[in-house]
Design an enzyme around this catalytic site. Structure first.
Site, PDB file in Angstrom:
ATOM      1  N   SER A   1      10.825  -6.786  -2.158  1.00  0.00           N
ATOM      2  CA  SER A   1      11.535  -6.156  -1.054  1.00  0.00           C
ATOM      3  C   SER A   1      12.997  -6.629  -1.013  1.00  0.00           C
ATOM      4  CB  SER A   1      10.786  -6.431   0.253  1.00  0.00           C
ATOM      5  OG  SER A   1      11.202  -5.551   1.262  1.00  0.00           O
TER       6      SER A   1
ATOM      7  N   HIS B   1       3.216  -1.933   0.845  1.00  0.00           N
ATOM      8  CA  HIS B   1       4.438  -2.715   0.608  1.00  0.00           C
ATOM      9  C   HIS B   1       4.126  -4.182   0.329  1.00  0.00           C
ATOM     10  CE1 HIS B   1       8.656  -3.572   0.673  1.00  0.00           C
ATOM     11  NE2 HIS B   1       8.564  -4.376   1.694  1.00  0.00           N
TER      12      HIS B   1
END
Length: 262
Positions: free
Chosen positions: A88, A239
């Site tokens: 990320s 994610h």
């Protein structure tokens, strides 16, 4: 100069370094399973980004600043080149390093993020964090209850609670991350200030199949900036792919890392 907090796991017979960089609101512990998986083969450096974990707090936050802090940390350790793995925000910082200082990055794994500017997607997280009054907080259960009301995703709730700490001398609670400055400078972290540049470093993008952080529309930007990029999709993961499918994620990363080390 900003030197980040770090953790080193050395390998007695390897000169290769792998650097692990966590995402927004995280800390170096987030990638512990990957560090343990890689440690039998290479030297591993886990880093707390500035404003996270035990690293110094900043007055102005940006991808450029975070990349510079990582670079300065490696210089302080006399590490001239390394393979980078970033999740990320950590992936954005690692990509920035590859574009700013290509000689420092020998290969790159980017976990569930693209080299693009993103829209605001953490409003509910910031609202939930700010809704917790740390001065009057009596126990972790109270924070858990606030998150249960304000945040739908259990994985996000548990991830954030890892950074809720108690100072046992003062009996006060605090966040490990620099919440006020992260919120103030959030637009700089979701931005992508490297358009028009490119890197030929071997790169692997790993996407969670259920995540919307890497989309088909991002492919032109990925190819333009990282023309040697390859991609891998992990089914059944979102994610938080490194936590949801750790065995699969670790295997993919180590296969790529070791192939570049040959």
């Amino acid at each position: 100069m900003t030197i980040c907090n770090y953790k080193i796991t050395t390998h007695e017979s390897s000169t290769k370094w792998v650097v692990l960089i966590h995402g927004l609101f995280g800390s170096l512990d987030n990638l512990n399973l990957l560090a343990k998986h890689l440690a039998p083969d290479v030297n591993v450096l886990q880093i707390d980004l500035p404003d996270h974990g035990a690293s110094p707090r900043s007055t102005n936050i940006s991808i450029h600043f975070y990349a510079a802090a990582i670079r300065e940390t490696l210089q302080s350790l006399n590490i001239a080149s390394a393979q980078f793995i970033g999740h990320s925000l950590g992936g954005k910082v690692a990509m920035g390093l590859a574009l700013d200082t290509p000689e420092l990055v020998s290969s790159l794994v980017v976990a569930d993020i693209a080299p693009v500017a993103y829209g605001h997607r953490h409003q509910k997280v910031f609202a939930a964090l700010n809704h917790i009054d740390l001065a009057s907080l009596e126990n972790r259960a109270q924070a858990t209850a606030v998150f249960a009301e304000m945040l739908d995703d259990e994985g996000t709730r548990q991830f954030l609670l890892k950074s809720l700490k108690k100072d046992h001398e003062t009996e006060t609670w605090y966040w490990q991350f620099n919440l006020p400055t992260l919120e103030r400078d959030y637009t700089h972290l979701i931005d992508w200030p490297y358009s028009g540049t490119s890197s030929t470093v071997p790169t692997l993008f790993i996407k969670g199949a259920d995540s919307d952080y890497i989309l088909a529309e991002h492919q032109p930007a990925i190819v333009a900036q990282f023309p040697k990029a390859k991609a891998h999709i992990i089914q059944g993961a979102g994610h938080w792919l490194h936590a949801q499918k750790p065995s699969v994620f670790n295997s993919i990363v180590s296969k790529f890392i070791l192939a570049q080390s040959d």
